[in-house]
Design an enzyme around this catalytic site. Structure first.
Site, PDB file in Angstrom:
ATOM      1  N   GLY A   9      56.029  64.944   7.187  1.00 53.59           N
ATOM      2  CA  GLY A   9      56.532  66.034   6.344  1.00 53.59           C
ATOM      3  C   GLY A   9      57.879  65.675   5.751  1.00 53.59           C
ATOM      4  N   GLY A  11      59.876  67.445   3.920  1.00 52.36           N
ATOM      5  CA  GLY A  11      60.541  68.662   3.463  1.00 52.36           C
ATOM      6  C   GLY A  11      61.987  68.691   3.918  1.00 52.36           C
ATOM      7  N   ARG A  37      51.058  61.815  -3.617  1.00 56.36           N
ATOM      8  CA  ARG A  37      52.439  62.091  -3.187  1.00 56.36           C
ATOM      9  C   ARG A  37      53.161  60.781  -2.837  1.00 56.36           C
ATOM     10  NH1 ARG A  37      55.340  65.945  -4.274  1.00 56.36           N
ATOM     11  NH2 ARG A  37      56.224  66.532  -2.259  1.00 56.36           N
ATOM     12  N   LYS A 184      64.524  83.384  20.140  1.00 54.95           N
ATOM     13  CA  LYS A 184      64.672  83.230  18.693  1.00 54.95           C
ATOM     14  C   LYS A 184      63.573  84.011  17.966  1.00 54.95           C
ATOM     15  CE  LYS A 184      65.476  79.730  15.180  1.00 54.95           C
ATOM     16  NZ  LYS A 184      65.161  78.379  14.749  1.00 54.95           N
ATOM     17  N   ASN A 202      70.764  90.691   5.516  1.00 57.06           N
ATOM     18  CA  ASN A 202      70.743  91.047   6.939  1.00 57.06           C
ATOM     19  C   ASN A 202      71.633  92.263   7.210  1.00 57.06           C
ATOM     20  OD1 ASN A 202      69.104  88.869   7.197  1.00 57.06           O
ATOM     21  ND2 ASN A 202      70.506  87.629   8.425  1.00 57.06           N
ATOM     22  N   SER A 252      65.427  84.014   6.339  1.00 54.85           N
ATOM     23  CA  SER A 252      64.516  82.971   5.837  1.00 54.85           C
ATOM     24  C   SER A 252      63.225  83.600   5.302  1.00 54.85           C
ATOM     25  CB  SER A 252      64.199  81.968   6.946  1.00 54.85           C
ATOM     26  OG  SER A 252      63.722  82.645   8.082  1.00 54.85           O
TER      27      SER A 252
HETATM   28  P1  NAP Z   1      59.450  72.415   4.129  1.00 52.91           P
HETATM   29  O1  NAP Z   1      60.724  72.095   3.421  1.00 52.91           O
HETATM   30  O2  NAP Z   1      58.442  73.297   3.450  1.00 52.91           O
HETATM   31  O3  NAP Z   1      58.747  71.037   4.483  1.00 52.91           O
HETATM   32  C1  NAP Z   1      57.479  70.919   5.037  1.00 52.91           C
HETATM   33  C2  NAP Z   1      56.903  69.583   4.586  1.00 52.91           C
HETATM   34  O4  NAP Z   1      55.665  69.349   5.271  1.00 52.91           O
HETATM   35  C3  NAP Z   1      56.593  69.533   3.083  1.00 52.91           C
HETATM   36  O5  NAP Z   1      57.242  68.404   2.542  1.00 52.91           O
HETATM   37  C4  NAP Z   1      55.074  69.361   3.028  1.00 52.91           C
HETATM   38  O6  NAP Z   1      54.611  68.519   2.013  1.00 52.91           O
HETATM   39  C5  NAP Z   1      54.834  68.654   4.353  1.00 52.91           C
HETATM   40  N1  NAP Z   1      53.434  68.683   4.773  1.00 52.91           N
HETATM   41  C6  NAP Z   1      52.621  69.748   4.975  1.00 52.91           C
HETATM   42  N2  NAP Z   1      51.394  69.337   5.342  1.00 52.91           N
HETATM   43  C7  NAP Z   1      51.441  67.981   5.378  1.00 52.91           C
HETATM   44  C8  NAP Z   1      50.491  66.956   5.678  1.00 52.91           C
HETATM   45  N3  NAP Z   1      49.239  67.246   6.029  1.00 52.91           N
HETATM   46  N4  NAP Z   1      50.883  65.661   5.615  1.00 52.91           N
HETATM   47  C9  NAP Z   1      52.149  65.328   5.260  1.00 52.91           C
HETATM   48  N5  NAP Z   1      53.092  66.248   4.951  1.00 52.91           N
HETATM   49  C10 NAP Z   1      52.744  67.557   5.017  1.00 52.91           C
HETATM   50  O7  NAP Z   1      59.723  73.040   5.550  1.00 52.91           O
HETATM   51  P2  NAP Z   1      61.089  73.061   6.413  1.00 52.91           P
HETATM   52  O8  NAP Z   1      62.015  74.069   5.821  1.00 52.91           O
HETATM   53  O9  NAP Z   1      61.580  71.672   6.647  1.00 52.91           O
HETATM   54  O10 NAP Z   1      60.543  73.686   7.757  1.00 52.91           O
HETATM   55  C11 NAP Z   1      59.823  72.963   8.742  1.00 52.91           C
HETATM   56  C12 NAP Z   1      59.826  73.807  10.025  1.00 52.91           C
HETATM   57  O11 NAP Z   1      61.172  73.859  10.514  1.00 52.91           O
HETATM   58  C13 NAP Z   1      59.408  75.270   9.796  1.00 52.91           C
HETATM   59  O12 NAP Z   1      58.666  75.740  10.879  1.00 52.91           O
HETATM   60  C14 NAP Z   1      60.735  76.008   9.684  1.00 52.91           C
HETATM   61  O13 NAP Z   1      60.661  77.369  10.052  1.00 52.91           O
HETATM   62  C15 NAP Z   1      61.591  75.214  10.667  1.00 52.91           C
HETATM   63  N6  NAP Z   1      63.038  75.313  10.393  1.00 52.91           N
HETATM   64  C16 NAP Z   1      63.528  75.050   9.142  1.00 52.91           C
HETATM   65  C17 NAP Z   1      64.908  75.118   8.915  1.00 52.91           C
HETATM   66  C18 NAP Z   1      65.504  74.820   7.552  1.00 52.91           C
HETATM   67  O14 NAP Z   1      66.721  74.997   7.384  1.00 52.91           O
HETATM   68  N7  NAP Z   1      64.760  74.416   6.544  1.00 52.91           N
HETATM   69  C19 NAP Z   1      65.769  75.451   9.976  1.00 52.91           C
HETATM   70  C20 NAP Z   1      65.230  75.692  11.244  1.00 52.91           C
HETATM   71  C21 NAP Z   1      63.863  75.619  11.430  1.00 52.91           C
HETATM   72  P3  NAP Z   1      54.696  68.849   0.442  1.00 52.91           P
HETATM   73  O15 NAP Z   1      56.097  68.479   0.060  1.00 52.91           O
HETATM   74  O16 NAP Z   1      53.684  67.916  -0.123  1.00 52.91           O
HETATM   75  O17 NAP Z   1      54.375  70.299   0.310  1.00 52.91           O
END
Ligand code: NAP
Length: 305
Positions: A9, A11, A37, A184, A202, A252
């Site tokens: 991932g 992201g 991709r 959490k 919030n 979020s």
């Molecule tokens: P995100 O930015 O949406 O990233 C998720 C990534 O996973 C995307 O790049 C997506 O690809 C990829 N993905 C999905 N299915 C896939 C597959 N089959 N193969 C390869 N890649 C795949 O999500 P995020 O914000 O990093 O969040 C990830 C987790 O961490 C979540 O549960 C979130 O609640 C938690 N979290 C996030 C934060 C934060 O600040 N962002 C903080 C604490 C916790 P595409 O780019 O192709 O869509």
């Protein structure tokens, strides 16, 4: 050479981890969704991390699930609703001593992943770091924080925590990771859905004090019933503190809805309601909140699971 980290991932969090590990000369591979991709990633030349306003490109090698290299250490950085399927596609590449680090928010996805890969050790994580994407393959480090990691079935810390120290990723090994994740989740259930339904920051929940207190009482009952009394302690006080301390922020879930993105509702409020029903616990306000949120998401044309 030390064991490579495979990052599933690209992201926000995946990029935040991949770039910091690569910067510390830890070997990293990025696993993207598919060949299209991968082509786009290769054209971009790597992952960009924006920190203190400065952008830096890290040419982390990319691959798809179809690549051959065995995987010993996998950071699962997908959303909770994608994790199980994404890991299933990699199951055949995992070594017999593979370790997975699961970064997903909420609960439910971790067990679903662990069932897919019974041979692997699954380490759960809970992070307060914040990052967001401001372009393809480009992430802004928005909030410094901490990541707690733990394994409910095996209290010994893994050796690779030293890679995190080398990479400057603030972390701590936690022997009560489930308590942290439940706490959490409960904070999230008491705050995030209401910010969506009342369309507020919030701090706007200070006008809905009674509704918040009623939810906290039901969440406390749930945590106590499902063997998490430590996660229930002073829940209402902490929820009120968080509402005050983050009054100017949008939650979020609010941001997901505002940006027309799918939420992780099934692993947050949905999980709480599912566990309550499994324990035959009647929590009418929590159930009603879930129904209201589902109806709201549907009315906006967003997935309600
Ligand atoms: P995100 O930015 O949406 O990233 C998720 C990534 O996973 C995307 O790049 C997506 O690809 C990829 N993905 C999905 N299915 C896939 C597959 N089959 N193969 C390869 N890649 C795949 O999500 P995020 O914000 O990093 O969040 C990830 C987790 O961490 C979540 O549960 C979130 O609640 C938690 N979290 C996030 C934060 C934060 O600040 N962002 C903080 C604490 C916790 P595409 O780019 O192709 O869509």
């Amino acid at each position: 050479m030390s064991t490579p980290w495979h990052i599933l991932g690209a992201g926000s969090l995946g990029t935040l981890w991949a770039t910091r590990l690569a910067r510390a000369d830890v070997p990293v591979r990025l696993i993207v969704r598919d060949a299209t991709r991968l082509q786009a990633y290769q054209a971009a030349g790597g992952l960009t991390l924006v920190e203190h306003g400065e952008a830096q490109l890290y040419p982390v090698p990319g691959e798809t699930a179809d690549s051959d290299e065995p995987i010993r250490r996998l950071l699962v950085a997908c959303k909770a609703y994608d994790a199980e399927k994404a890991v299933a596609r990699l199951a055949h590449r995992l070594t017999s001593d593979a370790e997975l680090i699961l970064l997903q928010n909420g609960l439910g996805s971790q067990d679903a992943v662990a069932t897919q890969v019974p041979q692997a050790r699954c380490i759960f994580a809970s992070s307060t770091e914040g990052a967001f994407r401001d372009g393809d393959w480009r992430v802004v480090f928005a909030g410094h924080g901490y990541t707690w990691l733990g394994d409910a079935g095996h209290p010994v810390a893994p050796i690779w925590l030293e890679d995190l120290s080398a990479a400057g990723i603030p972390h701590e090994w936690s022997t009560d990771i489930l308590t942290r994740l439940w706490r959490k989740l409960a904070l999230n259930c008491a705050i995030n859905p209401l910010t969506v339904l009342h369309e507020c920051r919030n701090g706007g929940l200070q006008q809905h004090h009674c509704e918040v207190a009623t939810l906290c009482a039901e969440l406390t009952e749930l945590l106590e019933r499902c063997g998490q009394p430590a996660a229930a302690e002073n829940l209402r006080e902490e929820v009120e503190r968080v509402i005050q301390a983050t009054a100017a922020n949008f939650s979020s879930m609010y941001q997901d809805v505002a940006n027309q993105r799918r939420t992780e509702i099934s692993y947050l409020l949905g999980h709480a309601c599912k566990v309550a029903s499994r324990h035959q616990l009647n929590l009418p306000h929590l159930n009603q909140l879930q129904q209201r949120l589902i109806a709201h998401l549907r009315s906006l044309g967003l997935p309600s699971d």
